[in-house]
Scaffold this active site. Structure first.
Site, mmCIF file in Angstrom:
data_model
loop_
_atom_site.group_PDB
_atom_site.id
_atom_site.type_symbol
_atom_site.label_atom_id
_atom_site.label_comp_id
_atom_site.label_asym_id
_atom_site.label_seq_id
_atom_site.Cartn_x
_atom_site.Cartn_y
_atom_site.Cartn_z
ATOM 1 C CB SER A 158 68.579 56.703 43.700
ATOM 2 O OG SER A 158 68.545 56.923 45.084
ATOM 3 C CE1 TYR A 203 65.306 51.954 44.343
ATOM 4 C CE2 TYR A 203 66.695 52.857 46.088
ATOM 5 C CZ TYR A 203 65.902 53.041 44.967
ATOM 6 O OH TYR A 203 65.709 54.296 44.485
ATOM 7 C CE LYS A 250 66.513 53.041 40.876
ATOM 8 N NZ LYS A 250 65.752 53.118 39.635
#
Ligand code: UD1
Length: 341
Positions: A126, A152, A156
């Protein structure tokens, strides 16, 4: 004969669109999903588009026994790994769930790939790994990654790091991390689209749900940012373009003879503000949207969009669809699932 590809999280938003594009490109996608964050009706939607139900391996991506058994019984050319949690706010409330699921799932898949170097691997990364790119709005893959703003984001960031380390330990592996910008829209048939569970955090699903009457109004988080109109700027990419990028990534890795860990931005190369998105939605769909300006959202990046030169060079891929396509397709999908004429 079609080459088999395992798509973890293939019943999810980006996964389901990728399954369709893989099939269209001549691959045989097999979905690995346990439907904890998706609905089985997605399989019917996919089958409406491709003419048959996709093959399903029901289960948890962290289940290494399930993965090993599947790999023993199936000759696959690649794994596209989507299965992961993705809600930023929830990750702040339940960080351990995020670290456990997102990292354990990735490690489980990479263990299989490490033991089978013939299997290529594509990871859902991302643009969140860039954090706030100070003084720079357009980011290239060489732009330094900054500190993620949520658990989160860390999953990534760490995910890419783990893949790097695995590649350093085994240079025969063919691996790619795709850094998605902001995926929006739905399949133009409206047979599949985004199905957010609970109240959506992302902009487009909130817009379509507000227009459908599920919320009184959209709150635009901040209107005095130093941008074109005071609202934040993002690179919104149509989910079908993003799905096609996965096919190109797989095509590239399957043909590649030497090992690699390529990192590629997947966006349009163009930024749009929140207000521009709201106006596009209203204009294209001829729907009035009720909105207000509210306080800034903590952790929001002011302005970021992709430099997409490397995607063009390496994958011969670029986004073809427009914001107009995306807001039209997103609204057609929302109308269909809410039975709005
Ligand atoms: C967020 C995540 C990113 C993740 C992506 C998944 C953060 C900081 N980043 O990106 O890590 O990969 O989702 O799609 O959360 N907005 C409103 N009102 C709303 C909702 C959004 O004004 O009700 C604005 C936001 O302030 C932002 C823009 O719309 O400026 C886009 O927001 P969103 O769709 O949540 O995506 P990102 O924050 O870019």
């Amino acid at each position: 004969m079609r080459k088999k590809v395992l798509v973890t999280g293939g019943a999810g938003y980006i996964g389901s669109h990728t399954v369709v594009e893989l099939f269209n490109a001549g691959y045989q996608p097999i979905i690995l999903d346990d439907f904890r964050n998706s609905d089985e009706s997605v399989l019917d939607g996919i089958s409406q588009i491709i003419g048959s139900k996709p093959e399903l391996l029901r289960g948890d991506v962290c289940d290494t026994n399930l993965l090993s058994k599947f790999i023993k019984e199936n000759e696959i050319c690649g794994i596209i790994h989507f299965a992961a949690y993705k809600a930023v706010g929830e990750s702040v409330e339940k960080p351990l769930n995020y670290y456990q699921n997102n990292l354990e799932g990735l490690v489980a898949v990479l263990k299989v790939v490490s033991m089978h170097p013939e299997i290529t691997f594509v990871f859902s990364s991302s643009c969140t790994v860039y954090g706030e790119p100070f003084g720079q709005k357009e980011v290239t893959e060489k732009t330094e990654r900054s500190i993620p703003t949520s658990p989160y984001g860390y999953t990534k960031w760490l995910g890419e790091q783990i893949i790097n380390d695995v590649f350093n330990s085994n240079a025969d592996l063919r691996l790619m991390s795709l850094r998605y910008f902001n995926p929006i829209g739905a399949h133009e048939s409206a047979a599949i689209g985004e199905l957010p569970i609970g109240k959506p955090n992302n902009l487009l699903p909130f817009i379509t749900q507000t227009a459908a009457g599920l919320h009184d109004q959209l709150t635009i988080f901040g209107n005095d940012y130093p941008t074109i109109d005071g609202t934040c700027v993002r690179d919104y990419i149509h989910v079908v373009d993003l799905a096609e990028a996965h096919v190109k990534a797989l095509d590239f890795l399957v043909k590649e003879s030497k090992g690699c860990h390529e990192v590629v931005n997947i966006g349009t190369g163009k930024g749009s503000s929140v207000l521009e998105m709201v106006r596009a939605f209203e204009q294209v769909n001829q729907v009035k949207l009720n909105y207000e300006f509210g306080p800034k959202r903590a952790g929001d990046v002011i302005e970021i969009y992709a430099n997409v030169d490397y995607a063009k060079e390496l994958l011969a891929w670029q986004a073809n669809k427009t914001i107009t396509d995306a807001v039209r397709d997103a609204w057609n999908w929302e109308k269909l699932i809410r039975s709005i004429e």
